[in-house]
Design an enzyme around this catalytic site. Structure first.
Site, PDB file in Angstrom:
ATOM      1  N   VAL A 200     -49.134  21.746 -14.603  1.00 30.32           N
ATOM      2  CA  VAL A 200     -48.611  20.446 -13.864  1.00 30.32           C
ATOM      3  C   VAL A 200     -47.517  20.469 -13.304  1.00 30.32           C
ATOM      4  O   VAL A 200     -46.466  20.724 -13.959  1.00 30.32           O
ATOM      5  CB  VAL A 200     -48.832  19.416 -14.668  1.00 30.32           C
ATOM      6  CG1 VAL A 200     -48.821  17.958 -13.884  1.00 30.32           C
ATOM      7  CG2 VAL A 200     -50.195  19.261 -15.649  1.00 30.32           C
ATOM      8  N   ALA A 201     -47.269  20.547 -12.072  1.00 31.03           N
ATOM      9  CA  ALA A 201     -45.895  20.678 -11.259  1.00 31.03           C
ATOM     10  C   ALA A 201     -45.994  19.822  -9.969  1.00 31.03           C
ATOM     11  O   ALA A 201     -46.750  19.866  -9.178  1.00 31.03           O
ATOM     12  CB  ALA A 201     -45.542  22.175 -11.079  1.00 31.03           C
ATOM     13  N   VAL A 202     -44.866  19.150  -9.817  1.00 28.79           N
ATOM     14  CA  VAL A 202     -44.581  18.427  -8.504  1.00 28.79           C
ATOM     15  C   VAL A 202     -43.231  19.005  -7.815  1.00 28.79           C
ATOM     16  O   VAL A 202     -42.256  19.108  -8.508  1.00 28.79           O
ATOM     17  CB  VAL A 202     -44.517  17.013  -9.121  1.00 28.79           C
ATOM     18  CG1 VAL A 202     -44.125  16.095  -7.615  1.00 28.79           C
ATOM     19  CG2 VAL A 202     -45.835  16.636  -9.518  1.00 28.79           C
ATOM     20  N   ARG A 208     -41.370  11.283  -8.459  1.00 26.80           N
ATOM     21  CA  ARG A 208     -41.261   9.616  -8.641  1.00 26.80           C
ATOM     22  C   ARG A 208     -42.092   8.988  -7.468  1.00 26.80           C
ATOM     23  O   ARG A 208     -41.810   7.882  -7.197  1.00 26.80           O
ATOM     24  CB  ARG A 208     -39.824   9.287  -8.664  1.00 26.80           C
ATOM     25  CG  ARG A 208     -38.966  10.055  -9.694  1.00 26.80           C
ATOM     26  CD  ARG A 208     -37.337   9.564  -9.447  1.00 26.80           C
ATOM     27  NE  ARG A 208     -37.443   8.079 -10.102  1.00 26.80           N
ATOM     28  CZ  ARG A 208     -37.228   7.857 -11.181  1.00 26.80           C
ATOM     29  NH1 ARG A 208     -37.287   8.830 -12.175  1.00 26.80           N
ATOM     30  NH2 ARG A 208     -37.169   6.584 -11.608  1.00 26.80           N
ATOM     31  N   LYS A 209     -43.148   9.393  -6.852  1.00 26.51           N
ATOM     32  CA  LYS A 209     -44.066   8.889  -6.364  1.00 26.51           C
ATOM     33  C   LYS A 209     -45.672   8.790  -7.137  1.00 26.51           C
ATOM     34  O   LYS A 209     -46.416   8.465  -6.262  1.00 26.51           O
ATOM     35  CB  LYS A 209     -44.445   9.646  -4.904  1.00 26.51           C
ATOM     36  CG  LYS A 209     -42.956   9.944  -4.302  1.00 26.51           C
ATOM     37  CD  LYS A 209     -43.408  10.926  -2.966  1.00 26.51           C
ATOM     38  CE  LYS A 209     -42.145  10.933  -2.315  1.00 26.51           C
ATOM     39  NZ  LYS A 209     -42.448  11.764  -0.820  1.00 26.51           N
ATOM     40  N   ALA A 212     -47.949  13.199 -10.020  1.00 21.09           N
ATOM     41  CA  ALA A 212     -48.619  13.846 -11.296  1.00 21.09           C
ATOM     42  C   ALA A 212     -49.521  12.886 -11.863  1.00 21.09           C
ATOM     43  O   ALA A 212     -50.516  13.589 -12.350  1.00 21.09           O
ATOM     44  CB  ALA A 212     -47.322  14.018 -12.434  1.00 21.09           C
ATOM     45  N   LYS A 213     -49.535  11.773 -11.697  1.00 23.99           N
ATOM     46  CA  LYS A 213     -50.366  10.459 -12.532  1.00 23.99           C
ATOM     47  C   LYS A 213     -51.914  10.602 -11.632  1.00 23.99           C
ATOM     48  O   LYS A 213     -52.830  10.672 -12.404  1.00 23.99           O
ATOM     49  CB  LYS A 213     -49.862   9.383 -12.419  1.00 23.99           C
ATOM     50  CG  LYS A 213     -50.919   8.292 -13.090  1.00 23.99           C
ATOM     51  CD  LYS A 213     -50.267   6.852 -12.813  1.00 23.99           C
ATOM     52  CE  LYS A 213     -51.145   5.665 -13.110  1.00 23.99           C
ATOM     53  NZ  LYS A 213     -50.713   4.465 -13.326  1.00 23.99           N
ATOM     54  N   TYR A 246     -48.362  11.246 -19.880  1.00 26.26           N
ATOM     55  CA  TYR A 246     -49.586  11.641 -20.816  1.00 26.26           C
ATOM     56  C   TYR A 246     -49.909  10.556 -21.746  1.00 26.26           C
ATOM     57  O   TYR A 246     -50.999  10.411 -21.907  1.00 26.26           O
ATOM     58  CB  TYR A 246     -49.565  13.023 -21.593  1.00 26.26           C
ATOM     59  CG  TYR A 246     -49.241  14.150 -20.361  1.00 26.26           C
ATOM     60  CD1 TYR A 246     -50.095  14.296 -19.299  1.00 26.26           C
ATOM     61  CD2 TYR A 246     -48.331  15.198 -20.755  1.00 26.26           C
ATOM     62  CE1 TYR A 246     -49.926  15.365 -18.535  1.00 26.26           C
ATOM     63  CE2 TYR A 246     -48.036  16.216 -19.726  1.00 26.26           C
ATOM     64  CZ  TYR A 246     -48.808  16.346 -18.796  1.00 26.26           C
ATOM     65  OH  TYR A 246     -48.692  17.159 -17.867  1.00 26.26           O
TER      66      TYR A 246
END
Length: 283
Positions: A200-202, A208-209, A212-213, A246
């Site tokens: 999982v990488a942004v 902060r947008k 990832a969620k 998570y």
């Protein structure tokens, strides 16, 4: 060597050889949607081994789904979908810039090429298993893609590939292969019915947008469609933001039995992980 290319206003250059190959690159003017086209003809100079992908071009097959799935988003311009062939280089770049930010040239390039090749060949899974790479795409970004044509000039056979740049905001891989799950029983059988989240990488500028969620939520929907009962992942104990994410999505830390040698990712030496799981709720 430089000269003109068909189509007018284009230039050509003979790139340095790479692993016994030399590339003729023809760059044509960008169209109104900022998409440029690059024709690459590989001239084999020495048959010293199999072709290896270069910085911008490769010949390979990616089995990721082409379906685009719209997810009710926290960030309206972001779309989560399965990775496509043209996304692979940018996925590799996102992965390496997030997990190995301190690496410098040429090691950073080597890591990206290695990850790129792994993506092109890594969608084959054992019978009965599933695997996908999800990408969060910024639909408001400028379409800055380019096309490559790969082949051997001796047989005049070329295959066209399209690669994207500047649109991938985040990535996540999901599978039921169970490589990082403890084996079951005395025969060490592979566990089934558990979807495992990894990578999982942004991108730094897209954080902060809620991206990832969104990726985790789509992974949960995908796990449900695969018939999985639960989901699992490993999270760096020092990554407080990821742990919070998570836990907010329903994952709980699972205590590893003392002395147990459960498999873990090997991203960096000395990194400790929390093993986390959650049940997949029914639709």
């Amino acid at each position: 060597m430089r000269g003109s290319c068909p189509g007018g206003g284009a230039s050509a250059s003979l790139a340095p050889s790479f692993n016994g190959f030399r590339a003729m690159i023809c760059r044509r003017p960008a169209t109104v949607n900022c998409t440029s086209r690059i024709g690459i003809s590989f001239i084999q100079t020495a048959k010293t081994g199999p072709f290896r992908a270069g910085d911008r071009a490769t010949g390979g097959i990616c089995y990721a789904s082409q379906a685009v799935e719209l997810l009710p988003t926290l960030c309206p311009e972001i779309v989560v979908r399965d990775a496509r062939l043209e996304d692979c280089w940018e996925v590799a770049d996102t992965h390496c810039s997030s997990f190995f930010p301190g690496y410098k040239f040429p090691l950073d390039l080597v890591l990206r090429i290695d990850r790129y090749i792994a993506l092109l060949s890594g969608f084959s899974v054992p019978p009965g298993c599933m695997k996908t790479c999800l990408v969060a795409v910024n639909s408001n970004s400028v379409n800055n893609s380019f096309t490559i044509e790969c082949g051997d000039v001796t047989d005049a056979s070329f295959q066209e590939y399209s690669l994207s740049r500047g649109s991938i905001a985040g990535i996540l891989t999901l599978d039921t292969v169970a490589d990082y799950l403890p084996r079951r029983g005395p025969l060490k059988q592979r566990r089934t019915g558990i979807a495992y989240i990894a990578n999982v990488a942004v991108r730094k500028e897209e954080r902060r947008k809620g991206i990832a969620k969104m990726l985790v939520q789509e992974a949960e929907a995908r796990a449900r469609s695969w018939g999985c009962r639960s989901m699992a992942l490993h999270c760096d104990v020092n990554n407080i933001a990821a742990l919070r994410l998570y836990k907010n999505q329903g994952f709980k830390c699972i205590r590893v039995p003392e002395g147990a040698k459960w498999p873990e990712p090997k991203i960096a030496k000395g990194v400790q992980y929390n093993f986390m799981m959650k049940l997949v709720p029914k639709a």
